[in-house]
Every structure is written in C-alpha cells, then in structure tokens.
Design an enzyme around this catalytic site. Structure first.
Site, mmCIF file in Angstrom:
data_model
loop_
_atom_site.group_PDB
_atom_site.id
_atom_site.type_symbol
_atom_site.label_atom_id
_atom_site.label_comp_id
_atom_site.label_asym_id
_atom_site.label_seq_id
_atom_site.Cartn_x
_atom_site.Cartn_y
_atom_site.Cartn_z
ATOM 1 N N ASP A 250 0.822 -1.210 0.000
ATOM 2 C CA ASP A 250 0.000 0.000 0.000
ATOM 3 C C ASP A 250 0.860 1.265 0.000
ATOM 4 O OD1 ASP A 250 -2.672 1.361 0.457
ATOM 5 O OD2 ASP A 250 -1.607 2.026 2.250
ATOM 6 N N GLU A 287 1.562 -0.092 -4.908
ATOM 7 C CA GLU A 287 0.525 0.920 -5.172
ATOM 8 C C GLU A 287 1.161 2.272 -4.906
ATOM 9 O OE1 GLU A 287 -2.520 3.850 -4.035
ATOM 10 O OE2 GLU A 287 -1.643 2.634 -2.446
#
Length: 588
Positions: A250, A287
């Site tokens: 993330d 990401e």
C-alpha cells in the site's frame, strides 16, 4: 497449550526493564533478560498461551510481532504455531503475473458471514469467471470488528473475526486446490491510531518525515535496521508461513527511505529468494501515485537502477475509463477529459501523466514507460477498486450511474488490454450494493474526527448530500454483497459478458500480448455518439458510446466474437447502437 517452555523475545532497546505477563486464567509476571542488540528474552512455561510485555513498569502491551489477538488489539497476544497448519498444496505451481486476472475482495463484506471460510464457498464462482488471483484487502488485526483494514496495528496478526490465522490458511489452501493464487494487501507505510503501541517499544517512527496519516515509519534513522527487519520478516511471514503468492504494498510513495538500497528493493529481493527456494512465483505489486516505472525496473548490478518489484497499480487507466464512461471532470479526473487520453492510455502507456503537466497537482508529473524494458502486464489496471469507489461520498460504483452497455464497454476495454486486469468484488455481475467507508472504533473522539474529516474532503470535491456514517453498522450491511443477485436478470447478463471477455483474453493472445505502442486506437464522432476502435493484432474492439448508431465495414474473414447491446451484422457491415460494444476477430 503444551507445558513445555516457550522462548519469548521482544525488541525494546531503550527499556531498562521488561516484564513478561503470562496467562489470563492463571496469570503471572516474570522479568526478562536483556540480550544483544536491544532484544529481551525469556524461556518459560506458556500457561494458557496468552502473554504481553510491560516496559519499565508500564501497562502490559501486545507483542509487536503477535500472530493472534483473540480479544482485540488492546488485549494480550496469543501464541500460534503456524507450522501446525494442515496444508495440502504440495503440488501448487503458482500463477505468473503475466498470466494473472486479479479479483480484489474485502473479507468482511464479500459475504454476509464475513469470514475466510465463507469466501471459500464462492471460490468456484471465481474460477468459473476466469479469475486466476484473489487479492485480499488487509487482514492484519485492526480495532473493532468491522473496517477496511488500513488502520491495522498488529501487522503479524490475522484479524480474529475473519477467522484468525487458521482461517486464512484454510482459505489459501482451498484457493490453491482450485488453481487460484492468493495475494494480500499489506500496509507498511503507517499504522492506525488506535492500538498502535509500537512507539513504546522502540524507534519505529520518525518525525523527520510525514505521511497523510501521521509520522512516517523510521527506515533510515537510528535504530532503523531493526525496523526494516520487522517489515522484511513480515513479508517472509505472509509468503512462507501462510503460503501467500504475493503482496500488494500500500502507498509505497509514503515509505520515506534515504538509504542507498531502498526497503522496496530488499523486499523484492526477499520475494525472489523465496520463489527460488519454493519453486512458486511470489509477486510484489506496488501501489503508488508517482507514475514511476522505476518501481518495476530491474534492480542491482547490470540492471536499470529500479526497485525490482514485479508489478504496480496504474490508476491512470481507471481514471481514463471512469471519465470516458461517466463524463465526470472534477478533481484529478479533469486532465482525463482530454480526447487523446483514451488513445494514449489504451494504446501507448498506462500513464497519461508520464512527464506531462497535471492540473490537479499544479506541476509536471510522472515518468515515461519504455515498453522495450517494461511490458504492459507489469501494470495492474482496473475499472473499479476499493479506493475509487469507497472514497466517493456515497460509495457508488461506476455502473450505478451509467447504462449497462456503457459498463460493458468499459469492461471490454479493460479486459482486452495489455495490462494485468483487476476486478473489484461484485463488479462482474453489476452488484447493486455500494462500497462505503466503515470503521468500528471504540474512541468517540476518533470516530467523530473521521466523520468530520470525510465530510470536509467530500465538500472539497463538490460532492454534496449526506455522507454515510462510518461507525453505523448499517454502512457495513449496505456494503455487503448480495449473492442472490448473481443469477437474476441484468446481473446474470453482465456476469456472462465478463466470463466471455475473460475467455477471449485467454484464447486470443493478441489481446493481452500486443506491446504498448503497437495497438491502433481511434476515437471519432459517429451518429451523434462517439466510436472508439482498438486494434490489437487481428482483433478489433468497437465501442459506440452514448447516442446514435455507427456502421463499420467488415473484411471478408471477420467474425463477431462477442457483442453487448444493439449489435448486428448486415452483409459486410457491422451496425452498432447506442452504448454497445463488439469484439471482432479475423480482421486482416
């Protein structure tokens, strides 16, 4: 638990005393011994398996490396022996990223039960759909029962209400038995605010850098060797102990690391090492909002100086498709109203901004992708994701505001692209349920701060109206998939369309293998609407958006492979109605 001694270890470099609290049913407290490198250790009878650490006479805290938090993130930890999991996947060979079709799901709302075991009941649906990878949103222990998981605080523990460690192992094992890989979304850039006791143990955070969620993780300051080891061992835990096939990392742009060898490079090297040792591919997908292909460029001597990760999300593909289908233009969508956006993103680059000016940021953004070095399949692209739905005021999915034919067109453009496609749970059957933001914090001040923060954010984006209360159990219920819809009416029609597109993706290699820059993409007005044509090898995808009709001459060997909406063939002409799409093969 057995009565044989267990060795407890904890890193607390600044503590002058560490006490081990053992047991809940028959509790006792024992002093630990300081060993090398700021670590403390003690071998003793584990009692009922519950334990906690108290530093310098303070309150008992969960183990930073706890494998299980049966009573929540503030309570004692529980011992777990991951070596006792009953695996049956010895013959599992894995799934390479270049062959992946990813399905993102949230365990708590994928089914009414909200458990790993309930996910298993729907794995055959995903196999039949044509999915090859299940990507789980974060399952690291977080406060309360319900949440997205991005406020996790025990990064080694598996959320108890989902089924805990053994439940996750059963899901992975069942998926492998059906030929499905499993990836997990992990959050290493920050911890949630409630139950975060890491800073009491050592210099896990630094005020030299900041993230949108608070102080950054300490990756390059004093004591950062152990912090990095904490995160690297977390990667090893998921890939080895839980047999996971990959991790989605993330917001890696929020990992502030000024060392010569970035943490991401070390994590990628570790995943490659585990893949070599086990013979099963291990995939790390970043990401990031930087539009920087160096995340997936080769690393090390002789490489191109990249991080060596295997893939990365490409949000520009989502933004382009969203604007194309909905016409929305606020915020970061504005630049994607450029007529050339679809032509560029479908044909040449996953990044609209690859060194171009971003009006949203007020500066130049991104770096070009060289398809000779970085193929399209390294970029994970989507029509819908948890972020892009859940961070809308009402959590409405893209298909809630457009005709079914336009949803079908967006699916066709994504699933016939050279990028690795990712679906968000329920997308494949046009789920009626929204996907809204929800939390379950016990602290009233925190719950209210979240409510007010989201209302301000949505007001800045021009979204008026009531914002669902994240703390309301009704918000969770509204976001839970209704599986009874799957075989009904327009839902069944859309499901069949997704199945067809994924079958064509497997059977027609040109769709996924035509290199970036070699597809022909045209966008032109037609009959009051807009005709978009994408040519990949001998296959054409033709989409008529919005109004009117369009007529396209077909070569003699052409064959309509799939159609949605008003599509017909008369003699050697293809007729398209408003919001319709056709996939045509045999185009010479």
């Amino acid at each position: 638990m057995t009565s044989s001694a267990h060795t407890y270890r904890v890193w607390a470099p600044d503590a002058e005393r560490v006490d081990l609290h053992v047991g809940v049913q028959d509790p006792r407290v024992e002093p630990m011994t300081q060993v090398d490198g700021g670590w403390w250790a003690l071998s003793t009878d584990p009692g009922d398996g519950r334990y906690a650490f108290a530093l310098d006479g303070g309150d008992p805290r969960p183990d930073p490396r706890s494998r299980r938090q049966p009573d929540g993130v503030h309570a004692p930890s529980a011992l777990v022996d991951t070596g006792t999991f009953a695996w049956t996947d010895d013959g599992w060979n894995g799934v390479e990223l270049r062959d992946a079709v990813v399905y993102e799901l949230h365990v708590g709302t994928f089914t009414p039960e909200g458990t790993f075991d309930a996910v298993v009941d729907h794995l055959d649906h995903l196999v039949d759909l044509g999915v090859t990878v299940v990507e789980l949103m974060p399952v690291a222990a977080f406060p309360g029962r319900h949440g997205w998981g991005y406020d996790g605080v025990d990064l080694y523990a598996v959320h108890e209400t989902y089924g805990g460690p053994e439940g996750l192992a059963r899901l992975v094992d069942a998926a492998h038995a059906r030929g499905l890989a499993v990836w997990l979304d992990v959050v290493h850039n920050h911890l949630g605010p409630s139950g975060n006791y890491l800073a009491e143990f050592g210099p896990y955070f630094t005020d030299r850098h900041h993230t949108p969620w608070g102080d950054a993780v300490n990756l390059d300051g004093p004591g950062s060797d152990e912090v990095r080891a904490f995160l690297l061992d977390n990667v090893r835990l998921w890939l080895e102990d839980y047999h996971l096939d990959g991790l989605r990392l993330d917001a890696v742009h929020a990992l502030h690391d000024e060392r010569a060898v970035h943490l991401l490079e070390e994590q990628a090297a570790l995943a490659d090492e585990i893949a070599r040792e086990t013979g099963v591919p291990r995939t790390l997908v970043a990401e990031s909002d930087r539009n920087d292909p160096s995340f997936v460029a080769l690393r090390g001597p002789g490489g191109s100086g990249g991080y060596g990760l295997h893939g990365q999300w490409a949000d520009d593909v989502h933004h382009m498709l969203h604007v194309l289908l909905t016409g929305e233009s606020q915020g970061y969508y504005h630049d994607f109203t450029d007529p050339d956006a679809a032509v560029k993103v479908l044909g040449r680059s996953p990044f609209l901004h690859d060194g171009t000016y971003s009006t949203f940021r007020g500066r130049v953004h991104g770096r070009p992708v060289d398809p000779r070095v970085t193929p399209g399949w390294r970029f994970v692209a989507s029509l819908q994701t948890h972020d892009q739905i859940g961070n809308r005021a009402a959590g409405d999915r893209v298909h809630h505001g457009i005709p079914a034919g336009r949803h079908a067109a967006g699916a066709a453009l994504l699933l016939t692209s050279p990028y690795t496609p990712m679906l968000f749970m329920g997308e494949e059957y046009a789920a009626s349920t929204p996907w809204q933001y929800f939390t379950d914090h016990a602290e009233d001040w925190l719950a209210q701060a979240i409510r007010e923060g989201r209302e301000r954010e949505f007001a800045e984006h021009g979204w008026a109206g009531d914002v669902p209360d994240p703390q309301d159990r009704g918000t969770v219920a509204a976001s839970t998939l209704r599986w009874e819809e799957v075989h009904r009416g327009e839902h069944a029609t859309m499901l069949d369309w997704y199945r067809t597109l994924l079958r064509l993706r497997r059977e027609r290699p040109a769709l996924r293998e035509t290199p970036l820059g070699e597809a022909e993409v045209r966008r032109e007005p037609a009959g009051g609407g807009e005709l978009l044509t994408v040519a990949r090898g001998a296959v054409r995808v033709l989409v008529l958006l919005r109004e009117g009709t369009a007529t396209v001459d077909l070569p003699g060997e052409a064959e309509v492979l799939a159609r949605f909406g008003e599509v017909s063939v008369e003699q050697d002409r293809l007729l398209l109605g408003a919001d319709s799409v056709a996939v045509v093969g045999g185009w010479s």
